[in-house]
Design a protein around this motif. Sequence first.
Motif, PDB file in Angstrom:
ATOM      1  N   LEU A 190       0.939  -1.209  -0.033  1.00  0.00           N
ATOM      2  CA  LEU A 190       0.097  -0.125   0.110  1.00  0.00           C
ATOM      3  C   LEU A 190       0.918   1.278   0.056  1.00  0.00           C
ATOM      4  O   LEU A 190       1.653   1.421   0.862  1.00  0.00           O
ATOM      5  N   VAL A 191       0.461   2.138  -0.912  1.00  0.00           N
ATOM      6  CA  VAL A 191       1.394   3.390  -1.135  1.00  0.00           C
ATOM      7  C   VAL A 191       0.542   4.497  -0.242  1.00  0.00           C
ATOM      8  O   VAL A 191       1.048   4.987   0.470  1.00  0.00           O
ATOM      9  N   GLU A 192      -0.582   4.675  -0.469  1.00  0.00           N
ATOM     10  CA  GLU A 192      -1.640   5.729   0.179  1.00  0.00           C
ATOM     11  C   GLU A 192      -3.210   5.377   0.063  1.00  0.00           C
ATOM     12  O   GLU A 192      -3.380   4.721  -0.992  1.00  0.00           O
ATOM     13  N   THR A 193      -4.132   5.999   0.792  1.00  0.00           N
ATOM     14  CA  THR A 193      -5.338   6.049   0.430  1.00  0.00           C
ATOM     15  C   THR A 193      -6.016   7.350   0.488  1.00  0.00           C
ATOM     16  O   THR A 193      -5.385   8.246   1.076  1.00  0.00           O
ATOM     17  N   LYS A 194      -6.995   7.785  -0.239  1.00  0.00           N
ATOM     18  CA  LYS A 194      -7.566   8.697  -0.227  1.00  0.00           C
ATOM     19  C   LYS A 194      -9.136   8.642  -0.080  1.00  0.00           C
ATOM     20  O   LYS A 194      -9.648   7.709  -0.863  1.00  0.00           O
ATOM     21  N   GLU A 195      -9.766   9.308   0.930  1.00  0.00           N
ATOM     22  CA  GLU A 195     -11.017   9.103   1.185  1.00  0.00           C
ATOM     23  C   GLU A 195     -12.029  10.200   0.699  1.00  0.00           C
ATOM     24  O   GLU A 195     -11.454  11.215   0.483  1.00  0.00           O
ATOM     25  N   PHE A 196     -13.120   9.748  -0.007  1.00  0.00           N
ATOM     26  CA  PHE A 196     -13.927  10.803  -0.603  1.00  0.00           C
ATOM     27  C   PHE A 196     -15.450  10.856   0.212  1.00  0.00           C
ATOM     28  O   PHE A 196     -15.926  10.088   0.856  1.00  0.00           O
ATOM     29  N   GLN A 197     -15.895  12.322   0.000  1.00  0.00           N
ATOM     30  CA  GLN A 197     -16.971  12.520   0.605  1.00  0.00           C
ATOM     31  C   GLN A 197     -18.218  12.764  -0.409  1.00  0.00           C
ATOM     32  O   GLN A 197     -18.185  12.935  -1.344  1.00  0.00           O
ATOM     33  N   SER A 198     -19.548  12.208   0.192  1.00  0.00           N
ATOM     34  CA  SER A 198     -20.585  12.412  -0.622  1.00  0.00           C
ATOM     35  C   SER A 198     -20.905  13.850  -1.076  1.00  0.00           C
ATOM     36  O   SER A 198     -20.738  14.656  -0.418  1.00  0.00           O
ATOM     37  N   ARG A 199     -21.493  13.824  -2.147  1.00  0.00           N
ATOM     38  CA  ARG A 199     -21.838  15.265  -2.707  1.00  0.00           C
ATOM     39  C   ARG A 199     -23.269  15.163  -2.660  1.00  0.00           C
ATOM     40  O   ARG A 199     -24.139  16.527  -2.286  1.00  0.00           O
ATOM     41  N   VAL A 200     -24.240  14.340  -2.320  1.00  0.00           N
ATOM     42  CA  VAL A 200     -25.679  14.164  -1.882  1.00  0.00           C
ATOM     43  C   VAL A 200     -25.650  14.621  -0.342  1.00  0.00           C
ATOM     44  O   VAL A 200     -26.418  15.458   0.034  1.00  0.00           O
TER      45      VAL A 200
END
Length: 261
Positions: A190-200
């Motif tokens: 694993l190099v890195e992770t990126k978390e995303f947020q909902s637009r709704v």
Amino acid sequence: MFKVGADFDKVQASRPEFKREREVTFTQPPNPNWKQGDGANDGGASLKKNHVEIDPHEDGRDVSSNYKLLISGIVPRPIALISSKSKDGKTTNLAPFSYSQVINHDPPLFTVGFVGPLEKAKDSLKNLTESGECVINIISEHFVEAANATAINAPYGVSEWDISGLTQAPSSVVQAARVKESIMSIEGKLVETKEFQSRVTPGKKTGVLAIIEGVRFWVREDAINDDKSLVDLKVLKPISRLGGISYGRTTEALEIPRPRF
């Protein structure tokens, strides 16, 4: 395509049998005489069709509609059958992910998309983030049913290896086992992770992108060339993901040289 509400067993029984002996064949491109500036090869037929504009966040549109649209339209998609092991080594996991792709070769980098937040990470993501390791196995025709079985919603601690009947083979650099039946496997860190947020629903975490570096490649001996630089498509016979519960075979290909200016 199977439709929800139909009797799947009945639909399946009405279809032609799987032709295992079907080999990958190469054809000419649709227009072998195409030259620069010719445009599409359909004689302009596609220009007579109109498009429907879709705002993914329009009022009243359910996010599930975006999911169905994307997995049916962005096809075929490669499938990363990920094998992982918990940090303490007591729990093993095997699961398929079609939000996946190779993105670089120096270093070898792969992306995998996981649905849901890091806070409630499911088995594969939990193992990956805690141990920092995994194996990406490529799915071929000869074990597609077993690979599909690993998508089961088993509770944490239940190994999909047993459910699928697939065979664990030792890895070289990572602790997780690779799938012995797989023509090609990649040990990854694993190099890195990126978390995303909902637009709704602002603030709600809905997905995680993992970037994984390939640190070892495994290719079956009858599928690799002498200088270990080419995997034979006719041996690999890869399975891809389509929309719904559909999978795709690669039985026909065409070659078009890259243009030079």
